[in-house]
Design a protein around this motif. Structure first.
Motif, mmCIF file in Angstrom:
data_model
loop_
_atom_site.group_PDB
_atom_site.id
_atom_site.type_symbol
_atom_site.label_atom_id
_atom_site.label_comp_id
_atom_site.label_asym_id
_atom_site.label_seq_id
_atom_site.Cartn_x
_atom_site.Cartn_y
_atom_site.Cartn_z
ATOM 1 N N ARG A 76 0.826 -1.210 0.000
ATOM 2 C CA ARG A 76 0.000 0.000 0.000
ATOM 3 C C ARG A 76 0.860 1.261 0.000
ATOM 4 O O ARG A 76 0.501 2.268 -0.623
ATOM 5 N N THR A 77 1.987 1.226 0.694
ATOM 6 C CA THR A 77 2.888 2.380 0.701
ATOM 7 C C THR A 77 3.460 2.631 -0.683
ATOM 8 O O THR A 77 3.505 3.778 -1.155
ATOM 9 N N PHE A 78 3.884 1.582 -1.362
ATOM 10 C CA PHE A 78 4.444 1.737 -2.707
ATOM 11 C C PHE A 78 3.384 2.234 -3.680
ATOM 12 O O PHE A 78 3.667 3.077 -4.535
ATOM 13 N N GLN A 79 2.157 1.724 -3.557
ATOM 14 C CA GLN A 79 1.077 2.219 -4.416
ATOM 15 C C GLN A 79 0.854 3.704 -4.194
ATOM 16 O O GLN A 79 0.718 4.481 -5.147
ATOM 17 N N ALA A 80 0.817 4.109 -2.924
ATOM 18 C CA ALA A 80 0.557 5.512 -2.604
ATOM 19 C C ALA A 80 1.648 6.419 -3.161
ATOM 20 O O ALA A 80 1.355 7.484 -3.723
ATOM 21 N N LEU A 81 2.888 6.034 -2.998
ATOM 22 C CA LEU A 81 3.992 6.856 -3.486
ATOM 23 C C LEU A 81 3.974 6.955 -5.006
ATOM 24 O O LEU A 81 4.207 8.023 -5.575
ATOM 25 N N ARG A 82 3.675 5.842 -5.667
ATOM 26 C CA ARG A 82 3.602 5.853 -7.131
ATOM 27 C C ARG A 82 2.517 6.799 -7.614
ATOM 28 O O ARG A 82 2.718 7.577 -8.556
ATOM 29 N N ILE A 83 1.356 6.757 -6.973
ATOM 30 C CA ILE A 83 0.254 7.633 -7.370
ATOM 31 C C ILE A 83 0.626 9.097 -7.147
ATOM 32 O O ILE A 83 0.344 9.959 -7.992
ATOM 33 N N GLU A 84 1.278 9.387 -6.029
ATOM 34 C CA GLU A 84 1.682 10.762 -5.732
ATOM 35 C C GLU A 84 2.727 11.250 -6.730
ATOM 36 O O GLU A 84 2.612 12.358 -7.273
ATOM 37 N N VAL A 85 3.729 10.440 -6.984
ATOM 38 C CA VAL A 85 4.822 10.836 -7.876
ATOM 39 C C VAL A 85 4.300 11.137 -9.282
ATOM 40 O O VAL A 85 4.720 12.108 -9.919
ATOM 41 N N ASN A 86 3.355 10.335 -9.746
ATOM 42 C CA ASN A 86 2.880 10.461 -11.128
ATOM 43 C C ASN A 86 1.582 11.252 -11.273
ATOM 44 O O ASN A 86 1.099 11.419 -12.394
ATOM 45 N N GLY A 87 1.040 11.737 -10.147
ATOM 46 C CA GLY A 87 -0.211 12.489 -10.210
ATOM 47 C C GLY A 87 -1.323 11.709 -10.875
ATOM 48 O O GLY A 87 -2.137 12.267 -11.614
ATOM 49 N N GLU A 88 -1.392 10.406 -10.586
ATOM 50 C CA GLU A 88 -2.277 9.522 -11.348
ATOM 51 C C GLU A 88 -3.757 9.852 -11.189
ATOM 52 O O GLU A 88 -4.506 9.876 -12.169
ATOM 53 N N LEU A 89 -4.201 10.091 -9.973
ATOM 54 C CA LEU A 89 -5.640 10.287 -9.783
ATOM 55 C C LEU A 89 -6.116 11.593 -10.405
ATOM 56 O O LEU A 89 -7.211 11.643 -10.979
ATOM 57 N N ASP A 90 -5.304 12.637 -10.302
ATOM 58 C CA ASP A 90 -5.675 13.888 -10.966
ATOM 59 C C ASP A 90 -5.767 13.689 -12.470
ATOM 60 O O ASP A 90 -6.668 14.231 -13.132
ATOM 61 N N ALA A 91 -4.840 12.908 -13.024
ATOM 62 C CA ALA A 91 -4.868 12.649 -14.462
ATOM 63 C C ALA A 91 -6.109 11.848 -14.853
ATOM 64 O O ALA A 91 -6.752 12.129 -15.867
ATOM 65 N N VAL A 92 -6.482 10.851 -14.030
ATOM 66 C CA VAL A 92 -7.675 10.056 -14.323
ATOM 67 C C VAL A 92 -8.931 10.930 -14.248
ATOM 68 O O VAL A 92 -9.827 10.814 -15.087
ATOM 69 N N ARG A 93 -8.991 11.794 -13.241
ATOM 70 C CA ARG A 93 -10.163 12.674 -13.095
ATOM 71 C C ARG A 93 -10.366 13.549 -14.329
ATOM 72 O O ARG A 93 -11.493 13.862 -14.708
ATOM 73 N N ALA A 94 -9.274 13.976 -14.950
ATOM 74 C CA ALA A 94 -9.386 14.805 -16.145
ATOM 75 C C ALA A 94 -9.558 13.966 -17.405
ATOM 76 O O ALA A 94 -10.300 14.335 -18.317
ATOM 77 N N ALA A 95 -8.885 12.807 -17.459
ATOM 78 C CA ALA A 95 -8.806 12.057 -18.707
ATOM 79 C C ALA A 95 -10.066 11.277 -19.027
ATOM 80 O O ALA A 95 -10.470 11.211 -20.192
ATOM 81 N N VAL A 96 -10.691 10.654 -18.037
ATOM 82 C CA VAL A 96 -11.876 9.844 -18.343
ATOM 83 C C VAL A 96 -13.017 10.712 -18.879
ATOM 84 O O VAL A 96 -13.612 10.381 -19.918
ATOM 85 N N PRO A 97 -13.362 11.843 -18.247
ATOM 86 C CA PRO A 97 -14.375 12.722 -18.865
ATOM 87 C C PRO A 97 -13.970 13.206 -20.256
ATOM 88 O O PRO A 97 -14.821 13.328 -21.148
ATOM 89 N N ALA A 98 -12.662 13.461 -20.452
ATOM 90 C CA ALA A 98 -12.210 13.891 -21.780
ATOM 91 C C ALA A 98 -12.411 12.782 -22.806
ATOM 92 O O ALA A 98 -12.793 13.038 -23.947
ATOM 93 N N GLY A 99 -12.155 11.546 -22.404
ATOM 94 C CA GLY A 99 -12.387 10.418 -23.292
ATOM 95 C C GLY A 99 -13.856 10.265 -23.646
ATOM 96 O O GLY A 99 -14.208 9.998 -24.800
ATOM 97 N N LEU A 100 -14.724 10.461 -22.664
ATOM 98 C CA LEU A 100 -16.163 10.397 -22.914
ATOM 99 C C LEU A 100 -16.599 11.496 -23.889
ATOM 100 O O LEU A 100 -17.368 11.249 -24.819
ATOM 101 N N ARG A 101 -16.090 12.706 -23.693
ATOM 102 C CA ARG A 101 -16.468 13.824 -24.571
ATOM 103 C C ARG A 101 -15.973 13.619 -26.000
ATOM 104 O O ARG A 101 -16.588 14.108 -26.952
ATOM 105 N N GLU A 121 -9.106 4.515 -8.378
ATOM 106 C CA GLU A 121 -9.317 4.732 -9.816
ATOM 107 C C GLU A 121 -10.733 4.345 -10.216
ATOM 108 O O GLU A 121 -11.420 5.089 -10.929
ATOM 109 N N ASP A 122 -11.156 3.169 -9.783
ATOM 110 C CA ASP A 122 -12.458 2.657 -10.200
ATOM 111 C C ASP A 122 -13.591 3.570 -9.756
ATOM 112 O O ASP A 122 -14.571 3.756 -10.481
ATOM 113 N N ARG A 123 -13.460 4.172 -8.579
ATOM 114 C CA ARG A 123 -14.497 5.086 -8.089
ATOM 115 C C ARG A 123 -14.622 6.304 -9.000
ATOM 116 O O ARG A 123 -15.726 6.766 -9.300
ATOM 117 N N ILE A 124 -13.489 6.830 -9.462
ATOM 118 C CA ILE A 124 -13.506 7.976 -10.369
ATOM 119 C C ILE A 124 -14.201 7.606 -11.681
ATOM 120 O O ILE A 124 -15.029 8.355 -12.207
#
Length: 327
Positions: A218-243, A260-263
């Motif tokens: 869980r620590t490695f997952q959290a650090l990876r998400i923080e380093v890569n800004g993954e959730l912010d990217a998903v929040r922007a990208a999935v609606p963009a894909g839908l549009r 991710e799945d919740r977003i």
């Protein structure tokens, strides 16, 4: 996790198996078959899904995005037989609108997201994603830019570090781990994945270490998400894909953890519901859903696939089809 490998080291042997490949092909096929369609593979990885889509649809043009230059280089080699029908771009998936605009594409017929870290990144020990191998604390998907995990663990204040572990790793011992990291970095900075994994193991209660797999997961997952800004990217990208989808176009998203799945679920729900106020007796014109869901809830990999490919065990697939123009 665009390219999912089976045994460790499979990346080097080229034996990657894309997760839920047949299901992805089946879901996208009605939008891509028998006409000059365009599909965006927003997480190209090593090109496993992309190669199968291009082989299945001889009139298909594919736009492939990846933030990892090495993955892009390898996928370009893999997709060389289809080079005339591909546009491969070094970009994060939330940059999809800009990429499509630069290519002069106003709408597409299919979008695929295979989120998370790729097996190439996991299997190359020097990338620092895996707690099973000792390597520098990097975890950047694009090693040409951005902060790395070493920066996070050695410079974030304890409350902020605990927040990252708690929110992105869903780690219940987040504060204990953050405080243990802080004690260690007062002596000397943390530099390696093995050092961090051992520190996490000793920071949590002994009873917890005996269940639930590697305690550093869980620590490695959290650090990876923080380093890569993954959730912010998903929040922007999935609606963009839908549009980006034209009427009849389809989107498929593979997610590998609940954040991710919740977003994805929320983005799909927002556009697949009738927005007529509940107290009105008839639907309002134009208030009907823009999308229909193609999968009830989310779909997991079957037992046979997860046995052959353990990295498929956590996948959750969601899919939708555009049924009317955007309002």
């Amino acid at each position: 996790m665009d390219e999912q490998a089976g045994p460790a080291g499979a990346a080097q042997r080229g034996t990657h198996t894309p997760v839920l490949l047949e299901r992805v092909l089946t879901l996208l096929a009605p939008a891509l078959a028998d006409h000059p369609a365009v599909v965006v593979d927003a997480t190209l990885g090593l090109g496993g899904h992309a190669a199968a889509l291009l082989a299945a649809h001889p009139h298909l043009t594919l736009v492939g995005l990846d933030r990892d230059p090495l993955a892009l280089e390898r996928s370009r080699e893999r997709l060389a037989p289809f080079a005339a029908r591909t546009h491969l771009v070094h970009a994060v998936y939330d940059e999809m609108p800009q990429v499509l605009a630069e290519l002069g594409m106003s709408g597409v017929d299919g979008v695929l997201f295979d989120l998370g870290v790729s097996s190439m990144q996991l299997d190359l020990a020097e990338r620092g994603f895996a707690y099973a191998h000792d390597a520098p604390l990097d975890m950047r998907m694009d090693q040409t830019s951005g902060i790395d995990a070493e920066h996070v663990v050695n410079t974030y204040a304890v409350p902020e570090l605990a927040r990252v572990l708690r929110e992105y790793g869903e780690e219940r011992f987040a504060m204990r781990i953050a405080q243990a990291i802080d004690r260690q970095r007062q002596v000397r900075p943390l530099r390696s994945t093995a050092e961090l994994a051992e520190l996490v193991r000793t920071a949590i209660p002994a009873a917890t270490r005996r269940t639930g797999g590697n305690p550093a997961k869980r620590t490695f997952q959290a650090l990876r998400i923080e380093v890569n800004g993954e959730l912010d990217a998903v929040r922007a990208a999935v609606p963009a894909g839908l549009r980006a989808l034209q009427v009849g176009g389809r989107i498929v998203v593979l997610a590998y953890h609940s954040l991710e799945d919740r977003i994805v679920k929320q983005a799909f729900a927002a556009l697949s519901a009738d927005t007529t106020p509940a107290d009105l007796p008839v639907p309002l014109p134009g208030a009907g859903p823009e999308f229909r869901l193609l999968v009830r809830g989310s779909q997991s990999a079957g037992d046979a696939e997860t046995t052959a490919n353990p990295r498929a065990a956590s996948v959750r697939l969601r899919a939708a089809e555009r049924i009317k123009e955007a309002v």
